[in-house]
Design an enzyme around this catalytic site. Structure first.
Site, PDB file in Angstrom:
ATOM      1  N   CYS A  32     -11.949   2.739 -29.515  1.00 20.77           N
ATOM      2  CA  CYS A  32     -13.456   3.385 -29.213  1.00 20.77           C
ATOM      3  C   CYS A  32     -13.960   3.625 -28.475  1.00 20.77           C
ATOM      4  O   CYS A  32     -15.001   2.525 -28.110  1.00 20.77           O
ATOM      5  CB  CYS A  32     -13.809   2.322 -30.720  1.00 20.77           C
ATOM      6  SG  CYS A  32     -13.255   1.202 -31.562  1.00 20.77           S
ATOM      7  N   GLU A  33     -13.148   4.398 -28.023  1.00 18.81           N
ATOM      8  CA  GLU A  33     -13.975   4.999 -26.491  1.00 18.81           C
ATOM      9  C   GLU A  33     -13.689   5.888 -25.709  1.00 18.81           C
ATOM     10  O   GLU A  33     -11.956   6.563 -26.134  1.00 18.81           O
ATOM     11  CB  GLU A  33     -13.690   3.577 -25.643  1.00 18.81           C
ATOM     12  CG  GLU A  33     -14.443   3.882 -24.310  1.00 18.81           C
ATOM     13  CD  GLU A  33     -14.850   2.345 -23.779  1.00 18.81           C
ATOM     14  OE1 GLU A  33     -15.626   2.409 -22.663  1.00 18.81           O
ATOM     15  OE2 GLU A  33     -15.051   0.823 -24.852  1.00 18.81           O
ATOM     16  N   ARG A  59      -5.831   2.820 -15.549  1.00 17.55           N
ATOM     17  CA  ARG A  59      -6.030   3.149 -14.249  1.00 17.55           C
ATOM     18  C   ARG A  59      -6.765   4.662 -14.388  1.00 17.55           C
ATOM     19  O   ARG A  59      -7.320   4.860 -13.982  1.00 17.55           O
ATOM     20  CB  ARG A  59      -4.511   3.760 -13.259  1.00 17.55           C
ATOM     21  CG  ARG A  59      -4.443   1.892 -13.326  1.00 17.55           C
ATOM     22  CD  ARG A  59      -3.017   2.290 -12.250  1.00 17.55           C
ATOM     23  NE  ARG A  59      -3.428   3.060 -11.245  1.00 17.55           N
ATOM     24  CZ  ARG A  59      -4.093   3.767 -10.816  1.00 17.55           C
ATOM     25  NH1 ARG A  59      -2.030   4.755 -11.391  1.00 17.55           N
ATOM     26  NH2 ARG A  59      -3.554   4.235  -9.309  1.00 17.55           N
ATOM     27  N   GLY A 110       0.974  -1.398  -0.120  1.00 21.86           N
ATOM     28  CA  GLY A 110       0.075   0.307   0.275  1.00 21.86           C
ATOM     29  C   GLY A 110       1.156   1.417   0.119  1.00 21.86           C
ATOM     30  O   GLY A 110       0.317   2.318  -0.638  1.00 21.86           O
ATOM     31  N   TYR A 147       1.169  -2.199 -12.395  1.00 12.82           N
ATOM     32  CA  TYR A 147      -0.960  -2.378 -12.506  1.00 12.82           C
ATOM     33  C   TYR A 147      -1.149  -1.431 -13.752  1.00 12.82           C
ATOM     34  O   TYR A 147      -2.718  -1.212 -14.176  1.00 12.82           O
ATOM     35  CB  TYR A 147      -1.540  -1.238 -11.286  1.00 12.82           C
ATOM     36  CG  TYR A 147      -1.403  -1.786 -10.220  1.00 12.82           C
ATOM     37  CD1 TYR A 147      -2.261  -3.740 -10.039  1.00 12.82           C
ATOM     38  CD2 TYR A 147      -0.543  -1.227  -9.686  1.00 12.82           C
ATOM     39  CE1 TYR A 147      -1.431  -3.906  -8.305  1.00 12.82           C
ATOM     40  CE2 TYR A 147      -0.985  -1.983  -8.097  1.00 12.82           C
ATOM     41  CZ  TYR A 147      -0.567  -3.171  -7.588  1.00 12.82           C
ATOM     42  OH  TYR A 147      -0.620  -4.324  -6.179  1.00 12.82           O
ATOM     43  N   GLU A 153       4.304  -5.976   2.465  1.00 10.04           N
ATOM     44  CA  GLU A 153       3.969  -6.914   0.463  1.00 10.04           C
ATOM     45  C   GLU A 153       4.477  -6.087  -0.416  1.00 10.04           C
ATOM     46  O   GLU A 153       2.811  -5.515  -1.040  1.00 10.04           O
ATOM     47  CB  GLU A 153       2.445  -7.511   0.490  1.00 10.04           C
ATOM     48  CG  GLU A 153       2.256  -8.946   1.745  1.00 10.04           C
ATOM     49  CD  GLU A 153       1.440  -9.825   1.911  1.00 10.04           C
ATOM     50  OE1 GLU A 153       1.134 -10.606   1.897  1.00 10.04           O
ATOM     51  OE2 GLU A 153       0.319  -8.927   1.419  1.00 10.04           O
ATOM     52  N   GLY A 198       4.182  -3.487  -3.713  1.00 10.59           N
ATOM     53  CA  GLY A 198       3.616  -3.948  -4.988  1.00 10.59           C
ATOM     54  C   GLY A 198       4.511  -2.968  -5.615  1.00 10.59           C
ATOM     55  O   GLY A 198       5.159  -2.557  -6.120  1.00 10.59           O
TER      56      GLY A 198
END
Ligand SMILES: *Cc1c(COP(=O)(O)O)cnc(C)c1O
Length: 486
Positions: free
Chosen positions: A407-408, A376, A283, A437, A326, A328
């Protein structure tokens, strides 16, 4: 375009500029520098050369940077919780979901980190890349039998270091599989501590309406402990808490540490079982743009946790547990950048309410990737920044939005950044802090191929993940006529 450019001349500049590597080193891989000719270089390799010799878009990993971050996490946890200081040891497990490849597994484990996994794929990769099974953890709120079987069979049946029990029902599931394999599963319990942290906000709530972990105060934890105690093939090793992500400061971690120590003391009193370990999850936050503060240092976090664990255990009269974390994002996010080629550039005319900075126009800069390689911004509204990688420009700045080719209309990579008005087709744009991520959440939306990941160091570059090809994509479709078959 020139009309827009001129109309921008009087607005205050520099509000949303991407900081240069020497201005905000925390936003860039350690070896990043802007050469005198204006070209950005990472690991001693010019991004222009990478774009020419390899491909765009591409993720670029500064291998020395990742090694350094992994070494810092492993050594700081070992140091702050060193037995020589009267503690019971400390560990850092890299959260593989941030980005996992065999090269990353080897790099971070060599520097002393363990690996946390959350699926059969992540677990299999960690094992095949040679991670020591005793230094692998398995998470998940809905573990499949196949995942538990693989975890317990690893290392010729010795099993991985820890499986995190996430619900009451999982106790029987793991016991059943461990009994069948005639092994003993080392388990920890993931608890809801009632702490929620994330972004820059830090909120503490009395209950948690989310899917992870077992309730600490509603009887669920006691039920799980009792069930584990009654299971001959399970060994309870400790408690786990992951309070959130993108956390700045130390308060969320120290509060969780105190809660886990108190729960460990409660379990010791009620069940007569001392718990040798606590895990505080990941975190720790990183800065994604110049607007974000410089993140809290790994040392500061570890030192604060150590102080909290020490004082809690002394007050509660329990032995010090071994303490693990942990991380990341903080291990890999700033070690990587994304490099894109600019294509279409256009201005959108906005309404009167568009705001001072926009002056009626928003520049849209489209690149050759998009939400398929970085979801994200679309998923969480995450704010990144971007800068030219192939040159510097003295052109006036324009408030710009970097978008992809999907296409968005929500296909945005950078919501707002000031880029030179002469940014045009063929330029290279680099987006920093995409190591976590990004690739791991990449998709094949619109049947775009996933970009590769280039490892750079000492002037050399090589793929640590090859880019997908169209053939890779089509290979799974049994109805496609493969090359040469037509
Ligand atoms: C996501 C996650 C992590 C890693 O979080 P970061 O914010 O990337 O450090 C660690 N542990 C668990 C259980 C997680 O779910």
């Amino acid at each position: 375009m020139s009309e827009t450019t001129e109309s921008m001349d009087h607005r205050p500049l520099g509000e949303l500029l991407c900081p240069e590597p020497d201005e905000r080193p925390d936003l860039w891989p350690w070896s990043t520098r802007r050469r005198e000719d204006g070209v950005l270089e990472i690991g001693g390799v010019a991004l222009t050369q990478l774009a020419r010799d390899f491909a765009t878009p591409a993720f670029i990993l500064d291998r020395a940077d990742l090694r350094g971050r992994a070494r810092v996490w492993a050594s700081v946890m070992a140091e702050e919780f060193w037995e020589g200081y009267g503690m019971a040891g400390g560990d850092a497990f890299y959260a593989g979901k941030a980005f996992l490849s065999s090269d990353v597994v080897r790099t971070v484990t060599k520097e002393g980190m363990g690996i946390d996994t959350a699926s059969l794929g992540e677990l299999t990769l960690a094992l095949r890349a040679g991670a020591d099974p005793s230094r692998i953890g398995l998470h998940g709120n809905n573990k499949l039998d196949s995942e538990i079987e693989s975890a317990l069979s690893a290392g010729n049946g010795v099993g991985i270091g820890r499986i995190f029990i996430d619900s009451v029902g999982e106790v029987a599931q793991i016991e059943r599989i461990a009994a069948r394999l005639a092994t003993k599963a080392k388990v920890m319990i993931r608890v809801k501590t009632g702490i929620h942290a994330g972004g820059n906000a830090y909120i503490s709530t009395g209950h948690e309406d989310q899917k992870f972990g077992v309730g600490a105060y509603d009887g669920q934890l006691d039920e799980v402990v009792a069930a584990i105690e009654a299971s001959p093939h399970l060994k309870l090793c400790g408690l786990h808490s992951h309070v959130g992500s993108q956390i700045f400061g130390t308060a969320a971690f120290t509060q969780a540490a105190r809660i886990l120590c108190a729960l460990a003391a409660h379990i010791m009193t009620d069940f007569g079982r001392p718990l040798p370990e606590i895990d505080l999850g990941g975190g720790l936050g990183v800065a994604y743009s110049g607007d974000d503060p410089v993140p809290t240092s790994v040392l500061e976090v570890a030192r604060a946790i150590a102080a909290a664990v020490k004082s809690s255990c002394e007050e509660l009269g329990i032995p010090f547990p071994r303490v693990s974390v942990e991380p990341g994002r903080s291990t890999i996010a700033p070690a990587m950048v994304s490099c894109y080629r600019v294509g279409a550039v256009k201005d959108a005319t906005l309404g009167e309410d568009a705001g001072e900075a926009l002056r009626g126009h928003r520049r849209y800069i489209a690149v050759d990737g998009g939400m398929s390689d970085n979801i994200r911004p679309a998923l969480y509204g995450a704010r990144y920044t971007a800068t030219l990688a192939n040159r510097v420009s003295s052109a006036p700045l324009l408030r710009s939005r970097v978008v992809g080719k999907h296409c968005e209309s929500g296909d945005v990579i950078v919501w707002d950044v000031d880029l030179p008005a002469d940014t045009s087709s063929g330029d290279l744009l680099v987006v920093p802090v995409t190591g976590a991520y990004g690739y791991s959440m990449a998709s094949n939306y619109n049947m775009l191929t996933k970009p590769g990941v280039l490892g750079v160091e000492n002037g050399e570059a090589e793929w640590i993940m090859r880019p997908q090809s169209i053939d890779d994509l089509l290979a799974l479709d049994p109805g496609v006529h493969h090359r040469g078959e037509l």
